[in-house]
Design an enzyme around this catalytic site. Sequence first.
Site, PDB file in Angstrom:
ATOM      1  N   LYS A 121     -20.122   6.379 -17.695  1.00  0.00           N
ATOM      2  CA  LYS A 121     -21.213   7.174 -18.629  1.00  0.00           C
ATOM      3  C   LYS A 121     -21.028   8.057 -19.380  1.00  0.00           C
ATOM      4  CE  LYS A 121     -24.987   4.486 -16.201  1.00  0.00           C
ATOM      5  NZ  LYS A 121     -26.386   4.221 -15.883  1.00  0.00           N
ATOM      6  N   LYS A 206     -19.850  -5.327 -17.716  1.00  0.00           N
ATOM      7  CA  LYS A 206     -21.330  -5.977 -17.155  1.00  0.00           C
ATOM      8  C   LYS A 206     -22.300  -5.919 -18.077  1.00  0.00           C
ATOM      9  CE  LYS A 206     -23.798  -2.209 -14.773  1.00  0.00           C
ATOM     10  NZ  LYS A 206     -24.915  -2.683 -14.575  1.00  0.00           N
ATOM     11  N   LYS A 209     -28.308  -2.181 -19.051  1.00  0.00           N
ATOM     12  CA  LYS A 209     -29.353  -1.843 -19.762  1.00  0.00           C
ATOM     13  C   LYS A 209     -28.879  -0.840 -21.100  1.00  0.00           C
ATOM     14  CE  LYS A 209     -32.588  -1.624 -16.070  1.00  0.00           C
ATOM     15  NZ  LYS A 209     -32.269  -0.254 -15.228  1.00  0.00           N
TER      16      LYS A 209
HETATM   17  P1  ATP Z   1     -27.263   0.865 -16.653  1.00  0.00           P
HETATM   18  O1  ATP Z   1     -26.068  -0.175 -16.919  1.00  0.00           O
HETATM   19  O2  ATP Z   1     -28.013   1.216 -17.670  1.00  0.00           O
HETATM   20  O3  ATP Z   1     -26.853   1.786 -15.408  1.00  0.00           O
HETATM   21  P2  ATP Z   1     -28.336  -1.270 -14.888  1.00  0.00           P
HETATM   22  O4  ATP Z   1     -28.542  -2.517 -15.727  1.00  0.00           O
HETATM   23  O5  ATP Z   1     -27.218  -1.231 -14.150  1.00  0.00           O
HETATM   24  O6  ATP Z   1     -28.350   0.077 -15.795  1.00  0.00           O
HETATM   25  P3  ATP Z   1     -29.964  -0.132 -12.730  1.00  0.00           P
HETATM   26  O7  ATP Z   1     -31.440   0.058 -12.626  1.00  0.00           O
HETATM   27  O8  ATP Z   1     -28.888   0.747 -12.740  1.00  0.00           O
HETATM   28  O9  ATP Z   1     -29.843  -1.053 -14.225  1.00  0.00           O
HETATM   29  O10 ATP Z   1     -29.646  -1.392 -11.617  1.00  0.00           O
HETATM   30  C1  ATP Z   1     -30.746  -2.160 -11.057  1.00  0.00           C
HETATM   31  C2  ATP Z   1     -29.897  -3.181 -10.108  1.00  0.00           C
HETATM   32  O11 ATP Z   1     -29.299  -4.116 -11.002  1.00  0.00           O
HETATM   33  C3  ATP Z   1     -28.731  -2.463  -9.384  1.00  0.00           C
HETATM   34  O12 ATP Z   1     -28.863  -3.072  -8.007  1.00  0.00           O
HETATM   35  C4  ATP Z   1     -27.737  -2.915 -10.099  1.00  0.00           C
HETATM   36  O13 ATP Z   1     -26.514  -3.142  -9.181  1.00  0.00           O
HETATM   37  C5  ATP Z   1     -28.138  -4.355 -10.420  1.00  0.00           C
HETATM   38  N1  ATP Z   1     -27.126  -4.868 -11.630  1.00  0.00           N
HETATM   39  C6  ATP Z   1     -27.019  -4.130 -12.922  1.00  0.00           C
HETATM   40  N2  ATP Z   1     -26.409  -4.798 -13.765  1.00  0.00           N
HETATM   41  C7  ATP Z   1     -25.980  -5.957 -13.199  1.00  0.00           C
HETATM   42  C8  ATP Z   1     -25.217  -7.043 -13.459  1.00  0.00           C
HETATM   43  N3  ATP Z   1     -24.492  -7.126 -14.793  1.00  0.00           N
HETATM   44  N4  ATP Z   1     -24.838  -8.224 -12.561  1.00  0.00           N
HETATM   45  C9  ATP Z   1     -25.238  -7.709 -11.410  1.00  0.00           C
HETATM   46  N5  ATP Z   1     -26.281  -6.821 -11.032  1.00  0.00           N
HETATM   47  C10 ATP Z   1     -26.395  -5.774 -11.782  1.00  0.00           C
END
Ligand code: ATP
Length: 351
Positions: A121, A206, A209
């Site tokens: 990040k 991955k 968001k």
């Molecule tokens: P950012 O990528 O901006 O950090 P994020 O998409 O990872 O945000 P979070 O709120 O941090 O979202 O994560 C919420 C849940 O979703 C966490 O348990 C995280 O591990 C899961 N998660 C996030 N992205 C993925 C993905 N691509 N595949 C599976 N699980 C995911």
Amino acid sequence: MRVVISGDSTLPRVLSGIQPTGEPHLGNLLGALRYWVEDQSRGDCFYCVVDLHGLTVAGDASERRTASITMATLLLAAGLDPDVCTLFLQSHVPAHSQLAWIMECTASYGELSRMTQFKDKTAKGGEQASRVGLFTYPCLMAADILAYDADRVPVGDDQRQHLELARDLAQRFNTTYGDTFVVPEAAIAPPGRGARIMNLQDPTRKMSKTTDNPGGVVGLFDSPGDIERKIKRAVTDTEAGPGALRYDRETKPGVSNLLELLGTLRGNDPETVALDYTRYGDLKADVASAVLEVVEPIQQRFREISKDPDYVADVLRSGARSANKVASATLRRAYRAVGLVAAGGTDAIRW
Ligand code: ATP
Ligand code: LTN
């Protein structure tokens, strides 16, 4: 194993959180949220919208407020039932921030420096310009978990390292000050079953968001047309002929991601799913309809629940009340263990 038991002692305690930053996506649903929903009937579950974690990145105050409520509403729409689980906003429970300080005084600078999420990040803007909160973020996350004596933490694979840290901090604290915290277990989907859904345009990264590549992120609020278009345009590869459509994450990341998506939604291995297809177009069409089958009912429920903001406010108020009871008791235990004098107490004063 639980140190202190409150609520139903026969059920494992479950805790997880999601940030209210950016638009929730299919990775969040398949890697985490669907397990939250499944676990509600099998555990004593606490789920929070981690709004304090959201402050680690820039954002507008009124957008932040809306995003937290939107996320809570989405969690209800996705199937969380406030009659069987506790749903709340992290900032409504002060013990999270208070215990985070205890965690910051338990973690070392070196171990926080090794967190890959922090490195990823800060890669663009540089570490020097990043908020200190982004660096200490895993300590707040450990506090979230340990405050509830969580046995089980359902998360996507990207959170593995943070969970390992939370376990290390709990163990270190217990060794130094005596048994205080439950050492939590990560509950991560098996490989190939939604633990790490990849960006459809860049299947080596991955789905996230906060991304440079929104065309490859299936948002849970996207219109059905947009979802179909994004899946149709998903990157595959140019290999053709018999055997081209197969599951191989290393050499065929795009196709493998689509196979995982469909397998996860149908409860099958991606290898088994691959046996039914010879053409990428047919696979994509089936992925799109399987995704719409789960996303459209969530969107419908979201629209209904949104009409009643008082209901959402009530759920969060009563969630915060239950969460505060559990978390403040753990905080008191931790304060006592490290040697902080209880307010109004004189037992430790001898001079
Ligand atoms: P950012 O990528 O901006 O950090 P994020 O998409 O990872 O945000 P979070 O709120 O941090 O979202 O994560 C919420 C849940 O979703 C966490 O348990 C995280 O591990 C899961 N998660 C996030 N992205 C993925 C993905 N691509 N595949 C599976 N699980 C995911
Ligand atoms: N760090 C997580 C979000 C998160 C979380 C938690 C997950 C904050 N606190 C406690 C599980 C338990 C993320 O970035 N996905």
